[in-house]
Scaffold this motif. Structure first.
Motif, PDB file in Angstrom:
ATOM      1  N   ALA A  49       0.836  -1.208   0.000  1.00  0.00           N
ATOM      2  CA  ALA A  49       0.000   0.000   0.000  1.00  0.00           C
ATOM      3  C   ALA A  49       0.869   1.255   0.000  1.00  0.00           C
ATOM      4  N   LEU A  50       1.911   1.239   0.819  1.00  0.00           N
ATOM      5  CA  LEU A  50       2.777   2.426   0.897  1.00  0.00           C
ATOM      6  C   LEU A  50       3.525   2.638  -0.407  1.00  0.00           C
ATOM      7  N   GLU A  51       3.876   1.531  -1.045  1.00  0.00           N
ATOM      8  CA  GLU A  51       4.610   1.642  -2.296  1.00  0.00           C
ATOM      9  C   GLU A  51       3.737   2.225  -3.414  1.00  0.00           C
ATOM     10  N   SER A  52       2.475   1.787  -3.460  1.00  0.00           N
ATOM     11  CA  SER A  52       1.615   2.206  -4.576  1.00  0.00           C
ATOM     12  C   SER A  52       0.779   3.450  -4.281  1.00  0.00           C
ATOM     13  N   SER A  53       0.554   3.766  -3.014  1.00  0.00           N
ATOM     14  CA  SER A  53      -0.494   4.771  -2.712  1.00  0.00           C
ATOM     15  C   SER A  53      -0.107   5.826  -1.678  1.00  0.00           C
ATOM     16  N   THR A  54       1.156   6.068  -1.482  1.00  0.00           N
ATOM     17  CA  THR A  54       1.548   7.030  -0.434  1.00  0.00           C
ATOM     18  C   THR A  54       0.891   8.395  -0.624  1.00  0.00           C
ATOM     19  N   GLU A  55       0.860   8.881  -1.857  1.00  0.00           N
ATOM     20  CA  GLU A  55       0.271  10.201  -2.101  1.00  0.00           C
ATOM     21  C   GLU A  55      -1.199  10.231  -1.709  1.00  0.00           C
ATOM     22  N   ASN A  56      -1.938   9.181  -2.115  1.00  0.00           N
ATOM     23  CA  ASN A  56      -3.357   9.132  -1.778  1.00  0.00           C
ATOM     24  C   ASN A  56      -3.573   8.950  -0.278  1.00  0.00           C
ATOM     25  N   ILE A  57      -2.712   8.154   0.351  1.00  0.00           N
ATOM     26  CA  ILE A  57      -2.809   7.960   1.806  1.00  0.00           C
ATOM     27  C   ILE A  57      -2.634   9.309   2.518  1.00  0.00           C
ATOM     28  N   LYS A  58      -1.687  10.088   2.066  1.00  0.00           N
ATOM     29  CA  LYS A  58      -1.465  11.418   2.670  1.00  0.00           C
ATOM     30  C   LYS A  58      -2.685  12.319   2.458  1.00  0.00           C
ATOM     31  N   ASP A  59      -3.262  12.270   1.253  1.00  0.00           N
ATOM     32  CA  ASP A  59      -4.466  13.066   0.975  1.00  0.00           C
ATOM     33  C   ASP A  59      -5.596  12.699   1.935  1.00  0.00           C
ATOM     34  N   GLU A  60      -5.822  11.402   2.105  1.00  0.00           N
ATOM     35  CA  GLU A  60      -6.953  10.963   2.945  1.00  0.00           C
ATOM     36  C   GLU A  60      -6.696  11.255   4.418  1.00  0.00           C
ATOM     37  N   MET A  61      -5.435  11.136   4.858  1.00  0.00           N
ATOM     38  CA  MET A  61      -5.109  11.511   6.247  1.00  0.00           C
ATOM     39  C   MET A  61      -5.418  12.986   6.467  1.00  0.00           C
ATOM     40  N   ALA A  62      -5.075  13.813   5.490  1.00  0.00           N
ATOM     41  CA  ALA A  62      -5.370  15.247   5.589  1.00  0.00           C
ATOM     42  C   ALA A  62      -6.875  15.488   5.620  1.00  0.00           C
ATOM     43  N   ASP A  63      -7.627  14.762   4.769  1.00  0.00           N
ATOM     44  CA  ASP A  63      -9.089  14.917   4.751  1.00  0.00           C
ATOM     45  C   ASP A  63      -9.703  14.597   6.118  1.00  0.00           C
ATOM     46  N   VAL A  64      -9.234  13.525   6.756  1.00  0.00           N
ATOM     47  CA  VAL A  64      -9.739  13.163   8.089  1.00  0.00           C
ATOM     48  C   VAL A  64      -9.498  14.312   9.065  1.00  0.00           C
ATOM     49  N   LEU A  65      -8.289  14.837   9.055  1.00  0.00           N
ATOM     50  CA  LEU A  65      -7.943  15.916   9.989  1.00  0.00           C
ATOM     51  C   LEU A  65      -8.723  17.198   9.684  1.00  0.00           C
ATOM     52  N   ILE A  66      -8.905  17.491   8.409  1.00  0.00           N
ATOM     53  CA  ILE A  66      -9.649  18.697   8.019  1.00  0.00           C
ATOM     54  C   ILE A  66     -11.081  18.641   8.583  1.00  0.00           C
ATOM     55  N   TYR A  67     -11.746  17.501   8.434  1.00  0.00           N
ATOM     56  CA  TYR A  67     -13.112  17.389   8.972  1.00  0.00           C
ATOM     57  C   TYR A  67     -13.119  17.354  10.497  1.00  0.00           C
ATOM     58  N   LEU A  68     -12.117  16.711  11.097  1.00  0.00           N
ATOM     59  CA  LEU A  68     -12.042  16.663  12.559  1.00  0.00           C
ATOM     60  C   LEU A  68     -11.859  18.066  13.135  1.00  0.00           C
ATOM     61  N   LEU A  69     -11.005  18.846  12.522  1.00  0.00           N
ATOM     62  CA  LEU A  69     -10.783  20.214  12.995  1.00  0.00           C
ATOM     63  C   LEU A  69     -12.028  21.073  12.808  1.00  0.00           C
ATOM     64  N   GLN A  70     -12.773  20.833  11.718  1.00  0.00           N
ATOM     65  CA  GLN A  70     -14.013  21.586  11.510  1.00  0.00           C
ATOM     66  C   GLN A  70     -15.065  21.220  12.544  1.00  0.00           C
ATOM     67  N   LEU A  71     -15.143  19.942  12.907  1.00  0.00           N
ATOM     68  CA  LEU A  71     -16.091  19.518  13.936  1.00  0.00           C
ATOM     69  C   LEU A  71     -15.716  20.136  15.283  1.00  0.00           C
ATOM     70  N   ALA A  72     -14.445  20.128  15.596  1.00  0.00           N
ATOM     71  CA  ALA A  72     -13.975  20.722  16.860  1.00  0.00           C
ATOM     72  C   ALA A  72     -14.300  22.212  16.899  1.00  0.00           C
ATOM     73  N   GLU A  73     -14.087  22.889  15.781  1.00  0.00           N
ATOM     74  CA  GLU A  73     -14.370  24.331  15.716  1.00  0.00           C
ATOM     75  C   GLU A  73     -15.854  24.593  15.909  1.00  0.00           C
ATOM     76  N   LYS A  74     -16.667  23.787  15.234  1.00  0.00           N
ATOM     77  CA  LYS A  74     -18.127  23.911  15.339  1.00  0.00           C
ATOM     78  C   LYS A  74     -18.603  23.730  16.784  1.00  0.00           C
ATOM     79  N   MET A  75     -17.946  22.811  17.518  1.00  0.00           N
ATOM     80  CA  MET A  75     -18.355  22.493  18.886  1.00  0.00           C
ATOM     81  C   MET A  75     -17.577  23.289  19.937  1.00  0.00           C
ATOM     82  N   ASN A  76     -16.771  24.255  19.475  1.00  0.00           N
ATOM     83  CA  ASN A  76     -15.925  25.044  20.391  1.00  0.00           C
ATOM     84  C   ASN A  76     -15.046  24.166  21.274  1.00  0.00           C
TER      85      ASN A  76
END
Ligand code: MG
Length: 98
Positions: A49-76
């Motif tokens: 997986a790391l050999e074939s998909s590192t770029e996509n793995i990084k994108d999806e990790m960022a997506d998870v964090l982006i939504y998590l930070l938005q939820l935290a902001e929404k909930m103060n």
């Protein structure tokens, strides 16, 4: 961390997405992005997986964090504070074996 949150909120507000970003849909989005992360590993070893998909793995990790930070902001919620608090709880639950 605040700089990252400000950037994400600015991105959302520039596009008029704030009304759609309620707590439930943000929580669902975290789970969906986590599943997109998992897709990169399905039917593969970690190494494959790391050999074939590192770029996509990084994108999806960022997506998870982006939504998590938005939820935290929404909930103060200050996530830095909550991570510290939870780590203290974890330390009690899982003491170091001496
Ligand atoms: Mg994604």
């Amino acid at each position: 961390m605040q700089n990252m949150i400000d950037k994400i909120i600015q991105f959302r507000d520039d596009r008029g997405w704030k009304p759609y970003h309620n707590e439930k849909d943000l929580a669902i989005s975290i789970a969906l992005e986590a599943n997109e992360l998992l897709e990169n590993f399905q039917w593969k070893s970690s190494e494959e997986a790391l050999e074939s998909s590192t770029e996509n793995i990084k994108d999806e990790m960022a997506d998870v964090l982006i939504y998590l930070l938005q939820l935290a902001e929404k909930m103060n919620i200050d996530l830095e504070e909550e991570v510290s608090r939870k780590m203290e709880k974890n330390a009690i639950k899982y003491p170091i074996n001496k």
